[in-house]
Design a protein around this motif. Structure first.
Motif, PDB file in Angstrom:
ATOM      1  N   GLN A  34      -8.871 -52.354  31.276  1.00  0.00           N
ATOM      2  CA  GLN A  34      -9.653 -53.277  32.095  1.00  0.00           C
ATOM      3  C   GLN A  34     -11.009 -52.648  32.376  1.00  0.00           C
ATOM      4  O   GLN A  34     -11.071 -51.519  32.850  1.00  0.00           O
ATOM      5  CB  GLN A  34      -8.928 -53.542  33.407  1.00  0.00           C
ATOM      6  CG  GLN A  34      -7.527 -54.075  33.200  1.00  0.00           C
ATOM      7  CD  GLN A  34      -6.705 -53.960  34.463  1.00  0.00           C
ATOM      8  OE1 GLN A  34      -6.818 -54.802  35.332  1.00  0.00           O
ATOM      9  NE2 GLN A  34      -5.903 -52.912  34.566  1.00  0.00           N
ATOM     10  N   TYR A  70      -5.595 -55.831  25.629  1.00  0.00           N
ATOM     11  CA  TYR A  70      -4.186 -55.447  25.540  1.00  0.00           C
ATOM     12  C   TYR A  70      -3.925 -55.040  24.111  1.00  0.00           C
ATOM     13  O   TYR A  70      -4.211 -55.798  23.184  1.00  0.00           O
ATOM     14  CB  TYR A  70      -3.324 -56.646  25.935  1.00  0.00           C
ATOM     15  CG  TYR A  70      -1.844 -56.417  25.855  1.00  0.00           C
ATOM     16  CD1 TYR A  70      -1.189 -55.701  26.845  1.00  0.00           C
ATOM     17  CD2 TYR A  70      -1.097 -56.938  24.812  1.00  0.00           C
ATOM     18  CE1 TYR A  70       0.183 -55.508  26.797  1.00  0.00           C
ATOM     19  CE2 TYR A  70       0.275 -56.749  24.762  1.00  0.00           C
ATOM     20  CZ  TYR A  70       0.907 -56.037  25.754  1.00  0.00           C
ATOM     21  OH  TYR A  70       2.256 -55.849  25.700  1.00  0.00           O
ATOM     22  N   VAL A 107     -14.723 -58.490  36.746  1.00  0.00           N
ATOM     23  CA  VAL A 107     -14.069 -58.183  35.475  1.00  0.00           C
ATOM     24  C   VAL A 107     -15.065 -58.387  34.338  1.00  0.00           C
ATOM     25  O   VAL A 107     -15.732 -59.417  34.251  1.00  0.00           O
ATOM     26  CB  VAL A 107     -12.829 -59.069  35.263  1.00  0.00           C
ATOM     27  CG1 VAL A 107     -12.239 -58.839  33.881  1.00  0.00           C
ATOM     28  CG2 VAL A 107     -11.795 -58.809  36.346  1.00  0.00           C
ATOM     29  N   ILE A 151     -10.798 -57.453  29.419  1.00  0.00           N
ATOM     30  CA  ILE A 151      -9.424 -56.981  29.477  1.00  0.00           C
ATOM     31  C   ILE A 151      -8.911 -56.965  28.042  1.00  0.00           C
ATOM     32  O   ILE A 151      -9.004 -57.967  27.338  1.00  0.00           O
ATOM     33  CB  ILE A 151      -8.534 -57.902  30.341  1.00  0.00           C
ATOM     34  CG1 ILE A 151      -9.044 -57.916  31.779  1.00  0.00           C
ATOM     35  CG2 ILE A 151      -7.078 -57.443  30.285  1.00  0.00           C
ATOM     36  CD1 ILE A 151      -8.325 -58.903  32.683  1.00  0.00           C
TER      37      ILE A 151
END
Length: 132
Positions: free
Chosen positions: A71, A50, A45, A48
């Motif tokens: 992502q 949102y 990762v 991320i």
């Protein structure tokens, strides 16, 4: 998708994604791209995010549906050692989250824009509906 079941991945994406690209075209593009990149060696990762879509919200339902999750992954493939995969999910009217966009870019792609591997345009949230 890492197992090569591209048709099944298309069946699980948002309706907006399906209206952007046919199942046959999606499978053909991924087969071509994944043949060039090879198998995934590693995926970590990167970020991320949102956020709400940038659009007018006309109701509380629109506000809830207008959310997205982006992502980004630092991914290493057999044939492309440094890539960034971006998978965007959007909240659907039924409350579920579905993939609404996916792309693979070589790391440092801004220097190599002509080598952009796969871009699937994102549809607006108002028209909406992973890795395995």
């Amino acid at each position: 998708m890492d197992r090569g079941d591209y048709a099944k991945s298309w069946e699980k994406v948002a309706d907006s994604f399906q209206r952007t690209i046919s199942k046959e075209e999606w499978v053909a593009r991924l087969e071509k791209v994944r043949a060039a990149t090879g198998k995934v060696i590693s995926r970590k990762v990167r970020s991320i995010t949102y956020s709400p879509y940038s659009r007018k919200v006309r109701s509380l339902k629109d506000a809830a549906v207008g959310m997205r999750l982006e992502q980004k992954f630092n991914t290493s493939f057999d044939g492309l050692l440094a890539a960034v995969e971006t998978m965007t999910c959007s909240k659907q009217p039924d409350g579920s989250w579905r993939v609404s966009g996916y792309l693979i870019r070589p790391a440092g792609w801004r220097q190599y824009r002509s080598q952009l591997l796969l871009v699937i345009p994102f549809a607006p949230a108002g028209s909406v509906g992973g890795f395995s």
